[in-house]
Structure formats: C-alpha cells, structure tokens
Design a protein around this motif. Structure first.
Motif, PDB file in Angstrom:
ATOM      1  N   VAL A 207       2.967  -3.639   6.926  1.00 13.50           N
ATOM      2  CA  VAL A 207       3.068  -3.642   5.467  1.00 13.50           C
ATOM      3  C   VAL A 207       3.752  -4.947   5.057  1.00 13.50           C
ATOM      4  O   VAL A 207       4.806  -5.306   5.610  1.00 13.50           O
ATOM      5  CB  VAL A 207       3.881  -2.431   4.955  1.00 13.50           C
ATOM      6  N   VAL A 209       4.997  -7.655   1.810  1.00 16.36           N
ATOM      7  CA  VAL A 209       5.333  -7.843   0.394  1.00 16.36           C
ATOM      8  C   VAL A 209       5.096  -9.321   0.074  1.00 16.36           C
ATOM      9  O   VAL A 209       5.601 -10.194   0.786  1.00 16.36           O
ATOM     10  CB  VAL A 209       6.821  -7.512   0.135  1.00 16.36           C
ATOM     11  N   ALA A 273       8.051  -0.005  -1.675  1.00 12.65           N
ATOM     12  CA  ALA A 273       7.448  -0.060  -0.326  1.00 12.65           C
ATOM     13  C   ALA A 273       7.746   1.222   0.449  1.00 12.65           C
ATOM     14  O   ALA A 273       6.890   1.746   1.167  1.00 12.65           O
ATOM     15  CB  ALA A 273       7.969  -1.281   0.436  1.00 12.65           C
ATOM     16  N   PHE A 280       8.460  -1.662   5.085  1.00  7.73           N
ATOM     17  CA  PHE A 280       7.717  -2.938   5.127  1.00  7.73           C
ATOM     18  C   PHE A 280       8.171  -3.787   6.318  1.00  7.73           C
ATOM     19  O   PHE A 280       9.294  -3.666   6.808  1.00  7.73           O
ATOM     20  CB  PHE A 280       7.881  -3.710   3.807  1.00  7.73           C
TER      21      PHE A 280
END
Ligand code: NAD
Length: 445
Positions: A207, A209, A273, A280
């Motif tokens: 994941v 950002v 998240a 993340f």
C-alpha cells in the motif's frame, strides 16, 4: 501546442537542417514495458582482478535469460564493469581497456554500469583516489554516450556484494531511461532483501501513499506504483478533488482530500490508510509548489509558503507517518535539481528542495527508522514535461529541454519509475541517497 524542437529535428526538413548545423537530435528512449525483457541484447560483464560483484551478477542475470558476453569486442546492449578490486589509479586502465572498444559498438539506448567499492570505506589514499576517479569516468562517459545511452555508478560496501542486484537491474532496464551519470551507494540492507515473485510486479500487495497525486508527476507516480502491484492512496488538496478522484478510480486506489500543510495531515493519512487498506508500506512526498521571484523581491509570504508546502509539511507529516509505516517500508521524497545547483529566482524553492536532500540523508539514519528497517531516499527531477514546465517561456523551455546529455526533456513516468524502484523490497540496501532524473542536465552536474 507551441513549437517543439525535438519534434522539429525529427521531421524530414528539420533532420536535414539539424545535420547541417550539427544540432542535437533526441533519440526515442527505451522505456519500461510490462513483459518486456530487462534489456534488448547481450550484456558484457567484466572487471578488474577477481571482479566478485560481476561474478555474482553473471549468475543472477543469466538465470533471468540475459545473454552474457565476456569479450569487449562483442556488440552488446549493456556493459557492466566491476572495479571493486581497483587499488590504485593505475588500475583504472582496466576500465578504459574494457570501455573503449565496447562503446564503439554499443547498441542504441545502451547501458554502462561501473561498480566500485565505497570511497569512505578505505584509509588508503591511493585507493580512495582510484575509487573516486570512477565517478569522474562515469560522468564523462555519460556526456559521450550517443543514441539515448546512459552511464551510471554503483558503489558497493565491503560485504554487500549480493545487495547490488536491484541497482543493476534498474540501471539496465527501461525504467532508468532518463537517469544518467548518477551515483548510488549499496550498503548493508536495513531489512531482509525480498526478491519479488515477478520483476514486473515488484510492489505486489503493498500500500502506497502519494501526495500531490491529482496531476503531473504525482499522477504518474500513482499510476506506476499501481501498475507494479501497489494499492495507492492518492492525496491532494480539496480544490483538486475532481482530477484526484479520476486518478484514484483509474488505478483502483483511494482518494484523500487533504492539504499537506494542515496540522493533522499526517494523522489523517494514517487513519485513512488504516481504515481502508489496513496500513501502508510506502510514502511518496511529492506535493510541491513554486513561487518564483529574485530574492530581493521575495517577501515573507512567498518565502514561507514554498518552504511550508515543500519541506516543513514533510517534517510534520513524518511525525505521524514514521511511527505508523509498516516495517521494511520505504519513504521517497521529491527534491529538484534546483536544490542541487540553485536557480535564479528560486531561492525559496532551492532552499526547500536542498532541505529535502538534507532531511533524506538524516532521516535514513534515524534510530526509529533504522529499527523499523525503512529506507529513505530522494529523487531530484531535472526538466520534466508537465503543466509546471509548459508555462516556462519558449526560449528558456527549449534550453531546459536540450541542456542535458539526452537532448530532451524527461517524462513524468521517468521520475515515477525511479521512485517505484526505491520502493522495491529488493532495494533495501540503498538508503539516504538522492538520484537525479535529469538526463544528466548540465545544471549542477
Ligand atoms: P504540479 O504543479 O503539476 O503538481 C503538483 C501537485 O501537488 C498538484 O496536484 C497540486 O494540487 C498538489 N499540491 C500542491 N500543494 C499541495 C498541498 N498543500 N497539499 C496537497 N497537495 C498539494 O507539479 P509537478 O511538476 O507534477 O511536480 C511534482 C513535484 O516534482 C513537486 O514537488 C515539484 O517541485 C517537483 N519537481 C518538478 C519538476 C518539473 O520539471 N516538473 C522538476 C523538479 C522537481
């Protein structure tokens, strides 16, 4: 659409004029395509003495189907020279002896990679001179490369030979199309090096950002990370909500409208998240602005807004992001060559982007970051074709496009690919580095 030098000199008449006047003509660069081979042709692996890194790479690359050549007279697409055993400047002759014939027949968009031992790791003066000399050779060869070729340098610390694979793969591949004359430092890995199931999906299950993801370089970063397997949280200001949602929808990610300068921006990202994606692994600090004026005309507002968005917001957000990022994660910061070379009218921007480089090398050594096995690196883009650079007046814009060894501007995807590479779990032995994505721009070289 205004006049574009690159398109003009590639047209029939333009080609003739360019040839007559000896003007540079840009080559179409080899960019990464999913499923394409690492490099289109054989790779020469050679070196000085035992050349231990070259020996290890021979195994890794041939297992991946790359054809390995051992004689400089063979025509190849890439050359890797292992100079880790160089002891004195006299040993540099080995490198000349390998590169001189190989460069004559190197294929278009060819690759040169020189591998050396970390300069700071020796107390021997002649050895340090020889090690550092390699950098001078690579930067000069970068300027002599033709037809979209690049030359890069990988310093490998003693005992870290097995960790060089990710760097070598990147520099051989189309992912590094616009990266030339760069120097990276491979050391001990901050966490276990995990090779991906597929080199086409090195971010599978991660994941990420990305701030400033609604357009330009940020949108390209989000797309590349998603293409490589990551689920992406796309962050941008509420005013950019429409395009932000478009980017997030296109790549199956999520959108978070937040101004990175907000006091609680870091906490909001962490909560988003956690709730939507269970945490993340990757953070890309890309959001940035310019407010150009000569320093004599720069007031406190113009000064403060740029430092606030480009630098202070990252420091503040990291207070929440660093404790929350998953172990073995990666933080990548977007700097600029203006932070290396400086730029007229950009004292505020240059300050913020140089600050990003300082923050990167320092945060990489932070005990909390090291304990979590997180890498921290930065990219410094040169002239990249975006809305930001489209606004530059024509003459200045053409200078920006052409004053680099590849005679063209870079694409947002070029910056994105370098960021993606910093986020590989196989790339946990490079931390604290800044890599320019600038086609070896003359500025700050
Ligand atoms: P851009 O202006 O096209 O995009 C920047 C994005 O950041 C926009 O979507 C904007 O809304 C967002 N943003 C701005 N302030 C924000 C804030 N406070 N909170 C959240 N989001 C915010 O710029 P770009 O060319 O894509 O540049 C991206 C990064 O690359 C910047 O950090 C820039 O300084 C850097 N850079 C760009 C170039 C270039 O040639 N384009 C060169 C060197 C460095």
């Amino acid at each position: 659409m205004g006049f574009e030098y690159g398109k003009f000199v590639s047209s029939g008449l333009g080609k003739q004029i360019a040839n007559t006047l000896g003007l540079p003509r840009p080559t179409t660069l080899r960019r990464h395509k999913v499923g394409a081979p690492l490099i289109n042709g054989a790779v020469l692996l050679a070196g000085h003495g035992d050349a231990p890194v070259a020996a290890a790479l021979t195994e890794v690359l041939s297992a991946d189907g790359v054809q390995i050549a051992t004689s400089p007279s063979t025509s190849v697409a890439g050359v890797i020279v292992d100079m880790t055993q160089a002891r004195t400047p006299a040993d540099l002759e080995t490198l000349r002896g390998i590169l001189a014939p190989a460069l004559k027949t190197l294929a278009p968009t060819g690759r040169v990679i020189v591998i050396g031992r970390t300069v700071a790791d020796t107390d021997d003066v002649a050895e340090a001179a020889a090690r550092r000399a390699l950098e001078g050779i690579v930067r000069s060869v970068g300027k002599e490369m033709r037809a979209g070729g690049t030359a890069n340098m990988v310093y490998v610390a003693e005992g870290a030979d097995a960790n060089a694979e990710a760097a070598v793969r990147f520099f051989l591949s189309g992912r590094s199309a616009y990266v030339s004359a760069q120097v990276v430092h491979v050391g001990d890995a901050v966490a276990d090096i995990d090779l991906p199931q597929s080199w086409d999906a090195p971010l599978e299950g991660k994941v990420a950002v990305v701030t400033g993801a609604a357009r330009g370089i940020g949108a390209a970063i989000a797309e590349v990370l998603a293409r490589d397997g990551a689920t992406v949280v796309c962050v941008d200001i509420p005013a950019a909500g429409g395009p932000l949602a478009d980017v997030a929808n296109k790549i199956g990610g999520s959108a978070l409208q937040v101004d990175v300068t907000a006091e609680d921006a870091g906490t909001k990202i962490v909560e988003h998240a956690a709730q939507l994606h269970g945490g993340f692994d990757i953070v890309v600090h890309n959001a940035g602005i310019t407010r150009d004026k000569l320093l004599v005309n720069t007031d406190a507002d113009r000064w403060g807004s740029v430092l606030n968005v480009n630098l202070l917001s990252i420091l503040k957000m990291n207070e929440a992001l660093v404790p929350a990022i998953n172990e073995g994660g990666h933080i990548v910061n977007v700097s600029s060559i203006a932070g290396i070379a400086g730029n007229r009218g950009q004292a505020n921007y240059g300050a913020s982007k140089a600050g990003v480089i300082g923050m990167t090398s320092s945060l990489a050594k932070d005990p909390q970051v090291l304990a979590k096995g997180v890498t921290v690196n930065a990219v410094a883009p040169g002239f990249i074709e975006t809305e930001m650079t489209a606004k530059i007046p024509l003459a200045t814009r053409e200078i920006g496009r052409l004053t680099n060894s590849l005679s063209q501007g870079g694409q947002p995807v070029d910056v994105a690919e370098t960021i993606g590479w910093f986020a590989w779990d196989s790339n946990r032995a490079i931390t604290g580095d800044t890599v320019r994505v600038c086609g070896q721009m003359i500025l700050g070289a």
